[in-house]
Structures are given as structure tokens and as C-alpha cells.
Write a protein that holds these residues in place. Structure first.
Motif, PDB file in Angstrom:
ATOM      1  N   VAL A   1       0.975   3.432  10.209  1.00  0.00           N
ATOM      2  CA  VAL A   1       1.386   4.837  10.066  1.00  0.00           C
ATOM      3  C   VAL A   1       0.713   5.685  11.147  1.00  0.00           C
ATOM      4  O   VAL A   1       1.348   6.557  11.742  1.00  0.00           O
ATOM      5  N   LEU A   2      -0.564   5.396  11.438  1.00  0.00           N
ATOM      6  CA  LEU A   2      -1.228   6.141  12.510  1.00  0.00           C
ATOM      7  C   LEU A   2      -0.512   5.920  13.837  1.00  0.00           C
ATOM      8  O   LEU A   2      -0.350   6.849  14.630  1.00  0.00           O
TER       9      LEU A   2
ATOM     10  N   THR B   1      -1.559  -0.801   6.731  1.00  0.00           N
ATOM     11  CA  THR B   1      -0.636   0.320   6.557  1.00  0.00           C
ATOM     12  C   THR B   1      -1.140   1.531   7.326  1.00  0.00           C
ATOM     13  O   THR B   1      -0.374   2.219   8.002  1.00  0.00           O
ATOM     14  N   VAL B   2      -2.465   1.787   7.215  1.00  0.00           N
ATOM     15  CA  VAL B   2      -3.046   2.928   7.938  1.00  0.00           C
ATOM     16  C   VAL B   2      -2.791   2.782   9.433  1.00  0.00           C
ATOM     17  O   VAL B   2      -2.349   3.725  10.097  1.00  0.00           O
TER      18      VAL B   2
ATOM     19  N   LEU C   1      -0.143   4.137   1.026  1.00  0.00           N
ATOM     20  CA  LEU C   1      -0.762   5.138   1.891  1.00  0.00           C
ATOM     21  C   LEU C   1       0.245   5.860   2.777  1.00  0.00           C
ATOM     22  O   LEU C   1      -0.001   6.986   3.206  1.00  0.00           O
ATOM     23  N   SER C   2       1.407   5.216   3.048  1.00  0.00           N
ATOM     24  CA  SER C   2       2.399   5.906   3.873  1.00  0.00           C
ATOM     25  C   SER C   2       2.948   7.127   3.131  1.00  0.00           C
ATOM     26  O   SER C   2       3.246   8.153   3.746  1.00  0.00           O
TER      27      SER C   2
ATOM     28  N   ILE D   1     -10.345   5.288  -1.317  1.00  0.00           N
ATOM     29  CA  ILE D   1      -9.890   4.234  -2.240  1.00  0.00           C
ATOM     30  C   ILE D   1     -10.472   2.873  -1.864  1.00  0.00           C
ATOM     31  O   ILE D   1     -10.599   2.010  -2.712  1.00  0.00           O
TER      32      ILE D   1
ATOM     33  N   SER E   1      -5.081  -4.856   3.420  1.00  0.00           N
ATOM     34  CA  SER E   1      -3.694  -4.475   3.174  1.00  0.00           C
ATOM     35  C   SER E   1      -3.511  -2.972   3.420  1.00  0.00           C
ATOM     36  O   SER E   1      -2.581  -2.554   4.116  1.00  0.00           O
ATOM     37  N   HIS E   2      -4.437  -2.161   2.874  1.00  0.00           N
ATOM     38  CA  HIS E   2      -4.381  -0.720   3.130  1.00  0.00           C
ATOM     39  C   HIS E   2      -4.592  -0.427   4.616  1.00  0.00           C
ATOM     40  O   HIS E   2      -3.944   0.424   5.204  1.00  0.00           O
TER      41      HIS E   2
ATOM     42  N   MET F   1      -4.405  10.784   5.300  1.00  0.00           N
ATOM     43  CA  MET F   1      -4.216   9.370   4.999  1.00  0.00           C
ATOM     44  C   MET F   1      -5.507   8.584   5.218  1.00  0.00           C
ATOM     45  O   MET F   1      -5.897   7.772   4.377  1.00  0.00           O
ATOM     46  N   VAL F   2      -6.176   8.830   6.346  1.00  0.00           N
ATOM     47  CA  VAL F   2      -7.398   8.078   6.638  1.00  0.00           C
ATOM     48  C   VAL F   2      -8.481   8.418   5.614  1.00  0.00           C
ATOM     49  O   VAL F   2      -9.184   7.528   5.122  1.00  0.00           O
TER      50      VAL F   2
ATOM     51  N   ALA G   1      -1.485  14.821   8.355  1.00  0.00           N
ATOM     52  CA  ALA G   1      -1.018  13.519   7.878  1.00  0.00           C
ATOM     53  C   ALA G   1      -2.045  12.437   8.206  1.00  0.00           C
ATOM     54  O   ALA G   1      -2.409  11.628   7.353  1.00  0.00           O
ATOM     55  N   SER G   2      -2.559  12.437   9.444  1.00  0.00           N
ATOM     56  CA  SER G   2      -3.514  11.402   9.850  1.00  0.00           C
ATOM     57  C   SER G   2      -4.815  11.513   9.072  1.00  0.00           C
ATOM     58  O   SER G   2      -5.308  10.533   8.519  1.00  0.00           O
TER      59      SER G   2
ATOM     60  N   SER H   1       0.835  -1.198   0.000  1.00  0.00           N
ATOM     61  CA  SER H   1       0.000   0.000   0.000  1.00  0.00           C
ATOM     62  C   SER H   1       0.874   1.254   0.000  1.00  0.00           C
ATOM     63  O   SER H   1       1.894   1.322   0.680  1.00  0.00           O
TER      64      SER H   1
ATOM     65  N   PHE I   1      -7.677   6.598   2.500  1.00  0.00           N
ATOM     66  CA  PHE I   1      -7.975   5.172   2.713  1.00  0.00           C
ATOM     67  C   PHE I   1      -9.476   4.905   2.536  1.00  0.00           C
ATOM     68  O   PHE I   1      -9.873   3.964   1.845  1.00  0.00           O
TER      69      PHE I   1
ATOM     70  N   LEU J   1       2.485   8.029  13.867  1.00  0.00           N
ATOM     71  CA  LEU J   1       2.179   9.444  14.076  1.00  0.00           C
ATOM     72  C   LEU J   1       1.709   9.697  15.496  1.00  0.00           C
ATOM     73  O   LEU J   1       2.001  10.729  16.104  1.00  0.00           O
TER      74      LEU J   1
END
Lengths: 174, 453
Positions: free
Chosen positions: B225-226, B221-222, A55-56, A120, B217-218, A113-114, A109-110, A53, A117, B229
């Protein structure tokens, strides 16, 4: 996507059998529509051939946007629009700007990204999921194979799924 | 496949299958509310109502109703604020930092701990908001909005403004983290629903989740990464809260060790509150197979580590006050321990430094009753810590003629009660209508670390 397709649905009871099953089915030349699981299965991306992914990267870019916005806002307000000496600090008190810059970086960023997510992955409060089997949110793994997109005969796919460890094989029109 | 050493204790006991996890957790949501729950809810709502009266009076009359005076201008309000924010640190620590460290024991406790975090931060936010007196104008005072006060902007040099950004970012990121984790579990409840209303409600809450491998899968990753952060975020929040004091020039506040000392204290009190709540939830919902003695012992170990860090910080403060040679600083600390507020200081020392040392004994840290009592004592101690830092540093002003004491009014007590009512009402609603354990995560480890039949 109003037209319905016919799917062969293989039910798997165990994640390790599923992983082996996916390999066997793909080696048999069958295209898998998607695999559904009640929990994340480690290593499933590799056997399905999914890319990692991105997403990072999205998070990083939104974070960069957050940093830029935060610095622009603070410098714009404190240095450009209304410069003032507060507590003997400079017109451009960089150390004072660090906390807010950090927080806005993390915030953007959070959320960026969310949000990406959710978009998509087509997740939304009014979303209606395409469920091949209700047990996938309980304890079963489901492998769905689109019949229209495979040139192999139905009976051959059925046999391949059974041989790969599926505990049930059903036909579903969705 | 996840391999796990056979030497490790199983994280889920009772020979549970993946299906058992679904049934055990979802049925708490699906069953009719029990009498215990109704009673607990009634008590929380009653507390909330009494507290709401105090809040309404305060908004009507103004914050002069609090027991503050010219010398002690900050007391219970900010004590309670820091106390609640501190409690709100355990959830994100468990779900983010322990995720990065691959600590799988977090999986049974992260959901409830994160819920607690969110409710605690809401309670904390009540105090600065009410302290504004006229909070409906607070947007202009706290946010960088164009205004008619001579176009003067908010002051980005002020730690109080950093707090606004830190707390609101922490709250919203924690909320998102928590909600993302809830989506797959809501889908489980949606697919088990037997009546239309709950199918519709949990259908909306689950965002149309279908468990596709691509989405998982996404999703992973979320989550990672969360966590990455949220880890610096959770450390930054109490650091910035400590700046409220550390950047001032009041003896007793003007201390460089405040950030790490506050963060350790926050984790200390947060874990204590998680234990208090989880021991009750575990008992009422019979979750002994998911929240095992091992989980409780590990949390107690975190408490003893952070409690000892806090203890060392108290001693270091005293040492540095002496070593600095600054008379005002020395007086502030001697006055804390031996002045009119000696009882608050020694309550803090006993509850935070001395009593948690009992957890060195394995028999005590694996004993449920002892853990429950000690977890409450820790939270009492941590309330006194903030009270001691705030009130004892202020009550001896620069001019001896201004020296004063602080006496709380009924409005101080009432607003504090209000936050208790709010916290427990929210937590009990969560415990009834949301899955209290992260089913999807626990299912993913059940094969590797579940106890075999």
C-alpha cells in the motif's frame, strides 16, 4: 502475560519444507502458536489459515480523513475566513486546492496505516521481542507450539515435527 | 514458492545461501571502520564545516550575500533546490514503482537508493529554508498557522506553498517507507550483536521485531500500500516543483510540458546519482555478488530512456516556441541557445542528450568505469538544465535597460558546498551503521533467483 508457558520449537531450514511442514502439523491436529521467519514466506498465510491483512482498508479510511481535513482547511481559510481574489481566481479556487489535498491524503493514509501496523504488531522502540531462537533473524524458520494449549502428548508432537521436516526440535520455556 | 524462469540471469551471484547474506551485509556494520571510510568521512566533514561557515554568514548578513540582482532574482539557490529534489526521486521510484511492477532487481539497490533520496531531499530543503532569510520565522510564512499578520492565511493558490506540502509529505513518507524496510534488518544485527551497546542500540532501532508470520503478513500489505501511495506521490513532487515555473508568465517558464519533462529529468538524474554512489559502495564493500553487472545495465537502460525523454522535451520546447508564434517565447529559446549563456545551454545538451546515447552500446553500459564517468556527466548536465531554465529565462527582462547577467558570489558556492558536505556525511554514516542492502528482501528471492553453486 507474566506466566511462562512451555513451547515445543521446531527449526526448519527451508521455506518450502516449512510450508509443507505447517500443513502436516495442522493436519495432525496440533495448534501452532506462531511461525517466525527471517523473510516473508509466500503462501504462509494460507497454510496457517490467516486472513488477509485489513491494513489497506485502514489506509483508505485515513486517506479519506486526509482529503476531508485538507479541503476543510483550505476552504475554511481561503473561502470562509478571509475571502480574497488572487490572480483573478474564484473565492473557491478548486483547481488550486488539488495539490495540497492530494499530498495530505497521501500523508495521512501512510502515517495512519503505518501507525496502526506498529500498534497491532506491538512494534515499539522499547519493545522486547519474545525470541524462541536467535537464528530466526538469520536463516532459520521457527514453528512454536504451545504445549499448554494442545491436548496431544509432547512426544507425539515431537515426532510429528520431525516427520514434517524440522531439522531440530527443542523445548523452550518463555 | 516463487518460480523464476531458468532463462533469466541470476540476481544474486556467487552461490550465496541465506546465511551468507546475513554475514555479508551485517559484517559491514559490525567491522571496525576502514581507513577508506575514515578518509571519506574526514573529507565530507571538512566540506560540511567550510559550507557551514557560508551558511552561518548568510544567516547573519542576509541573502544579499548571494550574487542575485534585481533582474536575476532566482539563480543558484533554486537551481540547487530543483537539482537535489530531482536526485531525490530515484529512491522512491526504485522501491515503489518497481515494487508495483514486480521488478525483483530492485531489491539489492532499494535500501541505498532510498537513503540517498532522504538525504537529497534534506539538502534540497536547505535552499528554500535559507532563502527565507530569517528561517526561524518561516513557520508563519510557510505553514497554515494562525498569525498576527492581519490574520491573513498562507495562499493556497501559490505553487510555492504546494511545494511546502509536496516536499514535506514526500520526505516523511519516504522516511517511513525506508524505516519500515529497515526494521527486520536491524533485528538481524541486534541478534548478532556481541557487545551490549550495539545490542541495545539496534534493539531500540528494531522496535522489538520478532519475525512472526502474522507480522510479516501485515508488513507485506503495508509495503504494497505504501508503494501504491508513494508512486503517485513521487510523480506529484516534481510536477509541483515544475509548477513553480510553469504557472508563471515568464517566457521560457510558461510551458505546459514542464510536469512530465521535469519528472523524466528527475528520474534521469536520480538514477545517475544512485549509480555514482552504488559503484563506489559496491567496490568498497565488495558487494559484486549482490549488485551485479545486470543491475548496473538495467539502471543504465532507465537512464537512456529518461535521458531520451528529456532530449525530446528540449526539442519540443523549441518547436512549440516557434510554432506558437509568440515572439517573446521564440526570443527566449533562441537566446538560450545562442545568447550570452550559450555555453550553459550546450553543456546541458551535450551532457543530457548526446553523451547518454553511448549507453546504446552494450559494451559501454556494462562497463563500470564508463558508467561511473557518464553518471557524473549526467548530473552535471542536469544542474545546467535547471540553471539554463532559471537564469537564461530571467536575465533578459521585459525592459532591455534591465538586462543583466548573474555572477555567483562565494556565498552561493559555499552554501552549495554545504549541501554536498551534508549529503556525503549522511550517506557515509548510513553506509557504515545501517545495512546497505535489504537483507530480508534479498533472502526471500535467493532460492528462486540466486545462482546455484
Amino acid at each position: 502475560m507474566s506466566d511462562k508457558s512451555n513451547y515445543i520449537v521446531g527449526v526448519f531450514d527451508d521455506e518450502d519444507i516449512l510450508l509443507k511442514g505447517i500443513k502436516q502439523v495442522r493436519e495432525g491436529g496440533v495448534k501452532i502458536h506462531e511461525v517466525y521467519s527471517p523473510f516473508p514466506v509466500h503462501g504462509i498465510d494460507d497454510v496457517l489459515g490467516y486472513k488477509r491483512s485489513n491494513l489497506s482498508v485502514v489506509a483508505f479510511l485515513f486517506g479519506l480523513l486526509g482529503t476531508t481535513l485538507a479541503l476543510t482547511m483550505q476552504i475554511g481559510m481561503m473561502t470562509v475566513d478571509w475571502p480574497m481574489i488572487i490572480g483573478g481566481k474564484d473565492y473557491l479556487p478548486v483547481p488550486s486546492f488539488i495539490p495540497v489535498t492530494f499530498e495530505l491524503t497521501v500523508l495521512l493514509a501512510s502515517f495512519g496505516m503505518v501507525g496502526t501496523f506498529l500498534i497491532i504488531s506491538n512494534l515499539k522502540p522499547w519493545g522486547k521481542p519474545k525470541l524462541f531462537d536467535k537464528r530466526i533473524t538469520d536463516d532459520k524458520h521457527i514453528m512454536a507450539i504451545d504445549l499448554g494449549k494442545n491436548k496431544i502428548e509432547e512426544s507425539a508432537i515431537n515426532k510429528l515435527l520431525k516427520d514434517s521436516g524440522a531439522s531440530e526440535v527443542n523445548l523452550k520455556t518463555l | 514458492m516463487i518460480a523464476e524462469s531458468s532463462l533469466r540471469e541470476p540476481l544474486v551471484t556467487g552461490g550465496k545461501t541465506v546465511h551468507d547474506v546475513t554475514v555479508d551485509i551485517s559484517s559491514r556494520v559490525e567491522d571496525k571502520p576502514s581507513k577508506t571510510w575514515l578518509l571519506a568521512m574526514a573529507v565530507s566533514l571538512a566540506t560540511l564545516t567550510v559550507g557551514a561557515f557560508a551558511v552561518a554568514s548568510l544567516l547573519w548578513e542576509g541573502i544579499g550575500m548571494w550574487g542575485l540582482n534585481k533582474t536575476v532574482g532566482w539563480a543558484w539557490d533554486i537551481t540547487n533546490f530543483v537539482w537535489w529534489v530531482g536526485i531525490g526521486h530515484a529512491g522512491t521510484l526504485i522501491s515503489a514503482i518497481l515494487l508495483l511492477f514486480r521488478q525483483r532487481w530492485r531489491m539489492s539497490i532499494n535500501r541505498a537508493a532510498e537513503a540517498m533520496t532522504i538525504f537529497a531531499v534534506i539538502c534540497a530543503a536547505m535552499f528554500p529554508v535559507l532563502h527565507m532569510g530569517r528561517p526561524w520565522l518561516g513557520f508563519y510564512w510557510a505553514l497554515p498557522l494562525p498569525n498576527t499578520f492581519g490574520s491573513l492565511w498562507v495562499n493556497f493558490n501559490s505553487p510555492l506553498l504546494w511545494d511546502v506540502f509536496a516536499i514535506s509529505t514526500y520526505f516523511s513518507v519516504s522516511l517511513v517507507f525506508w524505516y519500515i524496510g529497515l526494521i527486520p534488518d536491524f533485528a538481524t544485527i541486534r541478534d548478532r550483536a556481541t557487545n551490549k551497546v550495539s545490542a541495545a542500540i539496534y534493539g531500540v532501532l528494531s522496535f522489538g521485531w520478532d519475525g512472526a508470520a502474522k507480522t510479516w503478513s501485515h508488513y507485506e500489505t503495508v509495503a504494497l500500500v505504501l508503494a501504491g501511495l508513494a508512486t503517485p506521490l513521487v510523480l506529484s513532487v516534481h510536477t509541483i516543483v515544475s509548477f513553480d515555473f510553469a504557472t508563471s508568465v515568464i517566457p521560457g517558464w510558461h510551458t505546459t510540458i514542464f510536469p512530465p519533462y521535469f519528472v523524466a529529468g528527475a528520474i534521469f538524474s536520480g538514477f545517475a546519482m544512485v549509480l555514482t554512489l552504488l559503484l563506489i559502495t559496491r567496490k568498497v564493500y565488495k558487494l559484486e555478488d549482490y549488485i551485479t553487472i545486470q543491475h548496473i545495465e538495467l539502471m543504465n537502460i532507465v537512464i537512456i530512456i529518461t535521458g531520451s525523454i528529456v532530449g525530446i522535451a528540449y526539442i519540443t520546447e523549441f518547436f512549440i516556441a516557434w510554432y506558437s508564434g509568440v515572439e517573446a517565447e521564440q526570443y527566449a529559446f533562441i537566446n538560450r541557445a545562442t545568447g550570452p549563456y550559450w555555453w550553459a545551454y550546450w553543456s546541458m545538451m551535450t551532457c543530457n542528450v548526446i553523451s547518454p546515447q553511448l549507453f546504446w552500446f552494450k559494451r559501454i553500459r556494462t562497463n563500470l568505469a564508463a558508467t561511473f564517468v557518464l553518471s557524473i556527466i549526467v548530473n552535471i548536465g542536469m544542474w545546467f538544465e535547471r540553471f539554463v531554465i532559471i537564469v537564461t529565462s530571467l536575465h533578459r527582462d521585459f525592459l532591455p535597460s534591465s538586462w543583466a547577467m548573474f555572477y555567483p558570489s562565494w556565498a552561493d558556492v559555499g552554501v552549495y558546498l554545504f549541501t554536498f558536505g551534508l549529503f556525503f556525511t549522511a550517506f557515509f554514516l548510513f553506509a557504515k551503521f545501517f545495512p546497505v542492502i535489504n537483507m530480508a528482501e534479498v533472502k526471500s528471492i535467493i532460492k528462486a533467483t540466486g545462482e546455484k553453486k
